[in-house]
Structures are given as structure tokens and as C-alpha cells.
Write a protein that holds these residues in place. Sequence first.
Motif, PDB file in Angstrom:
ATOM      1  N   MET A  95      10.623  14.077  30.457  1.00 41.14           N
ATOM      2  CA  MET A  95       9.560  13.795  29.747  1.00 41.14           C
ATOM      3  C   MET A  95      10.013  13.513  28.328  1.00 41.14           C
ATOM      4  O   MET A  95       9.690  13.030  27.537  1.00 41.14           O
ATOM      5  CB  MET A  95       8.790  14.124  30.379  1.00 41.14           C
ATOM      6  CG  MET A  95       7.135  13.973  29.645  1.00 41.14           C
ATOM      7  SD  MET A  95       7.221  12.273  29.805  1.00 41.14           S
ATOM      8  CE  MET A  95       5.898  11.813  31.285  1.00 41.14           C
ATOM      9  N   LEU A  96      10.431  14.989  27.891  1.00 40.74           N
ATOM     10  CA  LEU A  96      10.016  15.306  26.642  1.00 40.74           C
ATOM     11  C   LEU A  96      11.055  14.988  25.518  1.00 40.74           C
ATOM     12  O   LEU A  96      11.360  14.689  24.918  1.00 40.74           O
ATOM     13  CB  LEU A  96      10.438  16.491  26.537  1.00 40.74           C
ATOM     14  CG  LEU A  96      10.205  17.667  24.875  1.00 40.74           C
ATOM     15  CD1 LEU A  96       9.025  17.604  24.339  1.00 40.74           C
ATOM     16  CD2 LEU A  96      10.539  19.444  25.520  1.00 40.74           C
ATOM     17  N   LYS A 110     -15.240   2.085 -12.666  1.00 41.42           N
ATOM     18  CA  LYS A 110     -15.781   3.824 -12.359  1.00 41.42           C
ATOM     19  C   LYS A 110     -15.197   4.753 -11.394  1.00 41.42           C
ATOM     20  O   LYS A 110     -14.644   5.295 -11.716  1.00 41.42           O
ATOM     21  CB  LYS A 110     -17.136   4.086 -12.668  1.00 41.42           C
ATOM     22  CG  LYS A 110     -17.675   3.877 -14.438  1.00 41.42           C
ATOM     23  CD  LYS A 110     -19.200   4.320 -14.671  1.00 41.42           C
ATOM     24  CE  LYS A 110     -18.579   5.758 -14.753  1.00 41.42           C
ATOM     25  NZ  LYS A 110     -20.091   6.873 -15.254  1.00 41.42           N
ATOM     26  N   THR A 111     -15.001   3.876 -10.697  1.00 45.28           N
ATOM     27  CA  THR A 111     -14.437   4.946  -8.940  1.00 45.28           C
ATOM     28  C   THR A 111     -12.992   4.942  -9.884  1.00 45.28           C
ATOM     29  O   THR A 111     -12.524   5.730  -9.300  1.00 45.28           O
ATOM     30  CB  THR A 111     -14.683   3.756  -8.022  1.00 45.28           C
ATOM     31  OG1 THR A 111     -16.405   2.989  -7.728  1.00 45.28           O
ATOM     32  CG2 THR A 111     -14.490   4.828  -6.858  1.00 45.28           C
ATOM     33  N   THR A 125       9.541  10.820  24.805  1.00 42.89           N
ATOM     34  CA  THR A 125       9.098  11.553  23.493  1.00 42.89           C
ATOM     35  C   THR A 125       9.541  12.144  22.356  1.00 42.89           C
ATOM     36  O   THR A 125       9.293  11.317  21.372  1.00 42.89           O
ATOM     37  CB  THR A 125       7.557  11.849  24.023  1.00 42.89           C
ATOM     38  OG1 THR A 125       8.044  12.068  25.167  1.00 42.89           O
ATOM     39  CG2 THR A 125       6.833  12.223  23.153  1.00 42.89           C
ATOM     40  N   ASN A 142     -18.821  -0.559 -11.201  1.00 43.14           N
ATOM     41  CA  ASN A 142     -18.599   0.049 -10.206  1.00 43.14           C
ATOM     42  C   ASN A 142     -16.762   0.807  -9.689  1.00 43.14           C
ATOM     43  O   ASN A 142     -16.676   1.053  -8.947  1.00 43.14           O
ATOM     44  CB  ASN A 142     -19.597  -0.477  -8.548  1.00 43.14           C
ATOM     45  CG  ASN A 142     -20.904  -0.195  -9.140  1.00 43.14           C
ATOM     46  OD1 ASN A 142     -21.688   0.858  -9.601  1.00 43.14           O
ATOM     47  ND2 ASN A 142     -21.735  -0.302  -7.969  1.00 43.14           N
ATOM     48  N   VAL A 143     -16.713  -0.890 -10.191  1.00 44.34           N
ATOM     49  CA  VAL A 143     -15.078  -0.703  -9.292  1.00 44.34           C
ATOM     50  C   VAL A 143     -14.602   0.459 -10.478  1.00 44.34           C
ATOM     51  O   VAL A 143     -13.563   0.955  -9.659  1.00 44.34           O
ATOM     52  CB  VAL A 143     -14.589  -2.236  -9.116  1.00 44.34           C
ATOM     53  CG1 VAL A 143     -13.300  -2.021  -8.571  1.00 44.34           C
ATOM     54  CG2 VAL A 143     -15.326  -2.737  -7.780  1.00 44.34           C
ATOM     55  N   ASN A 152     -12.640   7.370 -12.050  1.00 43.20           N
ATOM     56  CA  ASN A 152     -13.094   9.085 -11.526  1.00 43.20           C
ATOM     57  C   ASN A 152     -12.134   9.334 -11.112  1.00 43.20           C
ATOM     58  O   ASN A 152     -11.950  10.689 -10.484  1.00 43.20           O
ATOM     59  CB  ASN A 152     -14.487   8.683 -10.805  1.00 43.20           C
ATOM     60  CG  ASN A 152     -15.645   8.681 -11.684  1.00 43.20           C
ATOM     61  OD1 ASN A 152     -15.524   8.943 -12.759  1.00 43.20           O
ATOM     62  ND2 ASN A 152     -16.773   7.827 -11.837  1.00 43.20           N
TER      63      ASN A 152
END
Lengths: 436, 290
Positions: free
Chosen positions: A1-2, A81-82, A5, A78-79, A85
Motif C-alpha cells: 500500500m505504502l 491600492k490592494t 502511495t 481599490n484594486v 499594498n
Amino acid sequence: MLKRTVRSALLGTALGVVVVGTTSLIATAQSPASGVTLTVMASQEWIKPAEQDLGKKFEEQTGIHVDYQILPADQYFNVLKTKLNAGEATDIFGGQTGKSDLKLQYDVANNAVDLTGEEWTTRIDPAALDQSSLDGKVYGAEIWDIIGSNYFVTVYNKDIFQQLGISVPKTFDEFAAACTTIKAAGITPIYEPISDGWHQVLWFPFAGPSFEQAEPGLADKLNANTATFAGDANMTTAMTQINQLYQSGCFGDNALSDAYADTDKAMASGKFAMTVSPLSRPVSIEHDFPNVKASSFGFFPIPIFDNQLQPVHPAGPAKFIYSKSPHVDQAKQYLDFLMQPDNLQYLLDNTPDFSTLPFTGVKSKWDDAQTAFLDTYPAKTLVYQDVVNYLNPQWIDLGKDMVSMFTGSMTPADVMASIDQRRTDMAKAANDPAWP
Amino acid sequence: MRARAYPTWLTFGALALYAVFIVLPGVLGIGYSFTDWSSYSNDLHWVGLDNFSKILSSGSTYLRFILTTVVFTVTTIVFKTAIGLALALLLTRGVRRLSHLYRAIIFLPAVLPILVISLIFRSVLNPATGLLNETLRAIGLGGLAQHWLTDPSIALWSVIAVDTWRGVGYITVILIAGLLAIPVEYYEAAAIDGATGWHAFRNITLPLLVPVLLVTTVLNLLYGLKVFDIVFVLTNGGPGRATDTVYTAVFDDFSKGRYGIATALSTLLFLVMIVLGYLTIRVMGRDDEG
């Protein structure tokens, strides 16, 4: 199984590498020869088609591709300044000039490249250069018609006025009476595009010279924090008058959804008698609708608070180079290219909204009506948003407050108090000594 | 207790990633909510609960944004669940022909980008030129034409309607899966006992569907509290601030460089979601144990 994986994980990683690798290859394949793509971000209307043509010419000459990102006006700040920032702004970003905007909105000392000493700074209008500078350093390139596109006036349809026997109003009462007459004739008096978020604000600060005339030194007192908007009878009256126009239906039924970009169409339709627009509006209307002649429109100052003065407004949209851009040299090269005399003339000649550009050596294209207006109303005093600190940076917020006022959730006095509150917040944050 | 299939250390990698990228920023955000952090100044000062008191003080516009968010969340949960359940029942018990096609059509809005949906609806809901009002006028119902996105008493309901249209398909698909998991034998036995359709729905379908309804409610709840994009594009919080929600206010504050108050607002919402999430898991856990 391992084992399974681990095998799946390895396969997943391999697939990931292939996908990333392929994407990089595609990206590389799409890049221009020089490998540099300059990204320019701006609000609607700030990048004219002629500038995009020049961008293509620039790419042909240098191999540097210019990618324009145009955002809706009501979301732009808004866009932007976002992005600023978050440290992820584009190579060149658009912004309104003006001292408090440069300092508070864009923090140009940290976010923009110092353009002092560039060759074009010797050819640009000193007033425009001053609005683009902070603490003695030039940060913005204001390639904008600071008269034809910045002098917002009341543009009116001469035919409608003549048919209804209306003469050009000199006071607010005459203006309101004209609106009533026009409305009674089944025509919408004023095309007021509120959906963009900024246009309705114009009515207020363009009456600034009249506030100043009624109370000399008011702007200085506001900047020294010894006067406020709230409680000022004159400014509250002005805001009340703007509200009165909305409530009486002068702006029509659809003003909250109307868009600035549709102004030409609206005015050409003959369904609207007036609009607050730049001096260049009639030329732009004729350009888009050749059957409607520019000469069929006239101008008068925005008559709020009985204003009969036309203010100077040298601040406007400018281009800033982002300080963290990996392509500062190429961005400077692009600005330099745009401001070559030939290219400025191309921009002016191919932009109906522009009548002049604030550079020496360009040939302006004023028509008779514009010349007559400029002669009748010689502009001397600065518009209020250019002289009162912390007013321009809250433009969109003020626009929202005004819509709240129109829709009944704020009073004109509330709007005034709200302006003061935001000014206080900004001044304190900026450690302004006038706001201890 | 069942034996574990994998050793515990296998979870360490995932836990470390989770801690660094999810928990740590969250904890830092909570810390910043007690400061006056802003883009206007390089100094950072501890302000205690100032930001929270500013948000929760009476008359604060933030309280209005919180109320709008709650109204949006509760209403969309009710609408999406009710309509989703009705559609799920119709497509499992009613319509047989082409039911897969109908399911795909109903699910379609859920895979379209919200930005695209919002821009389309901005055009559809334009009071002067929009498809909705034009259609109403064309069929003689001009009196019903409204300023869908610009009348403050209607705008929020328009946003809720568009969001319900967009999200109901997703909820329907989950509920269809839940309905198909209910054994048909229960309905056959009930029919033999003379149960009507309503009785079968109330006494078989609904009780057995509760765990699925709980999942859809949690999904709708968390989505509703965090709603941002559909409001931002449809109305940008307008007219005025009539449709601003907590996350549009967070975005607005962040974009204006008021990080302290923005993080305080996010922290409040985070706490509300933690509490609601915990309560829901407890309720679901009790059902599993039962």
C-alpha cells in the motif's frame, strides 16, 4: 500500500513538473523578441486608443510589448491600492496626481520611481508637473489634457434650450427652473452617469471657487483644521442643491445605472438636455455621431451654489513607474517614447476628447465655442480637490455617500460629517501636525 | 478503536504545511487586529480592542455590513436548500426522460466563473436596456420593471436571486446523491402500508436526508458568510453601501491601507465561523455515533 502511495506521489510530482514546464515553454513562446512585456494598469478612459497605437509602434521599434490592463472606474482605486499594498503592482500604474493623493493614495516615495531629470520634465506645463511632484521630486507623467478634459462644465444642447425658450442659467434657482421646464417637455434635463462611482462628485468641488469667494481663506482653514465641512452653511447648501436635483428627477430615472462611457450616445440622442462633462465633449460627440455637430452644444459653469467661476484643474490621470518593477528602464523608455513631440501630437490629433496637451511644442485644436468659454470664464482659482487636503483621496467614498444621500439613507449634513471623518482619519494616519 | 492504516508521522508533512500556510497567517492576522497597522505609517501600536469596539459600536456602518451578510447567508441557505430539494426530488422521483441532461443544465451555472455570471446579470438587470425589464415591457408587464441593482430596497434581493440561481445546481447534485442513497424498499413498504407521497417524504425522505442537508447547510453557511465576488461585481456594495458585506468591507479597508480594522473584521468572522463549524461537527458527530 505504502509503495503504491509513494508511486502515486512520484507520478503526481512528475506530472506537475511536466505541466509547469509546458506552461513556461508556452509563456516563453508568446513573449516578444526582447523578452520584456510592460504591463500598464489604468482606469477606464485613461488609456486612449491612440496611445495603444503608439504602444504597438513602440513594440515595433524596441521589441518591448506593452500590455494594457483597463479596470472599471468604480473598482480601480481599490484594486490598485490592494496591489500596491500587497507589493504586486504592475510595471506602470495610472493614478490621479495631486499632493495628498501622491502621498496617501500611492505612497510614491516608496512605490514610484523618481522621474526628476527626465528630458520631458522640461517641456511639461509647470502646474501639471507640480501636481505630479512631491517633496521636490517628480513621480508622475501627466500625459493628459488638463484644460479640455479637466475643465468640467455644464454642456447643454442649444437646440433644446432654444425650442423651450430657456436662457443660460446664472444661478442655481434659474438652473433648477430650467430643469423643470425641460422635464415638463418630456426630455431628461441632465445625463448624470452615477454607476461609475465618481462622476456625481464633480458637482461639489467644482463650485469650490464660489465657496472661497463667499468665505475667503476657507481652503486654508480646512487645511489648518480650523474649519470643517460639517456645519459650513455654504457647502451644506451646495450638497443640498445636488440632492435636490436628484430628488426632483433632473437626473432621470436611470441615473444610478447610467455609465459615463455612454455620455456621447446619450447627448447625441437628443433625449438629454445637459450633462457635466469636459470642454471636449461636443467634439467627442461629433466624432462618434457625425450627424450631430459640436456647434450644437454650448457651455456654462456648474451652477451649484450660484457658481459662475471656472476653476483651474491641473491634476489628472498620470502614469507612475512602480518602484519594484523589474523593468524600470524599459518603463522609462516607454514614457519617454510617449512624450516625444511627434507622438504627443499623434495622441492629441487622434483623441477626440483631447483639445490640447500640457507640453510645449504641441499644436492645440480649440474650436470657437471652447475659445469663447475660456475667454468668458477665465480660470484662476484651483478646483477644491486640488487645494483642500484629503478631499481627492476620498473621491469614491464621497461618491458612495452621495448615492446614499440620493437613496435616502444619508442627509447632506451626514455627507459633510462623513467627509470630515475621513479627512481626520487620513490626516492622523499621515501624522499631519494640524490634527494633533 | 480501529487500528491505524498508516503511522502518525506520515501526517507531519501535511500538518507542517497546514501550520505554515493556514494556521500561522491566521494567528498573525488575529494579532494584527489588536494594532493600528496601516499603510500610512511605518509604526505599529497596540490598540487593544479599539478596532473591535469601532466595528461593534452602535451606529457603526460595519454593523450594517454584518447584518447584510447575515440576511444574505440565511436567505440563500433557505432558497438554495428549498429549490435544490425540489429539483432533486423532481429529477429522481418525477422526471425520468433526459434527467441526466436536466441535471447537467441545472449544474452548469456552478461551473461558470462568478465574474462572468455577474457581468451577464449586470447587463440583464439594467433597468433601461436589460433583458429582464425589456421582456417585462414586451409582454405588457412594464409595471413590474424595477431598478434591480440600484434601488436600495431591491438590490440585495437581486444579488441573492442571482447567487441562488448560480448555486442551486451544486446543492441539487449533492441532494440527488443523498436521495439515491435511500433504499427503494422503504418507499415500497410505506406504499403497501398506504402512505401518501407527502407521508413518505416527511417520514422517510426527510429524516434520511438530514445528514446530507446538514452538509449543504454548512457549505451554504460558510459560503454566505464569506461572500465577496458576486456582490463586488454586481453592485460593488451599492447603491451607496446598501449591499456591502463583511468581505467587501474587508477588501475596501485593506485597499485603503486600513489593515488593523480589516484584520479585526476578518477575525470576527473567523471566530463566528469557527463556532458555527464546531457546533455543526458536534451535531454531525452525534449522528454518526448514533
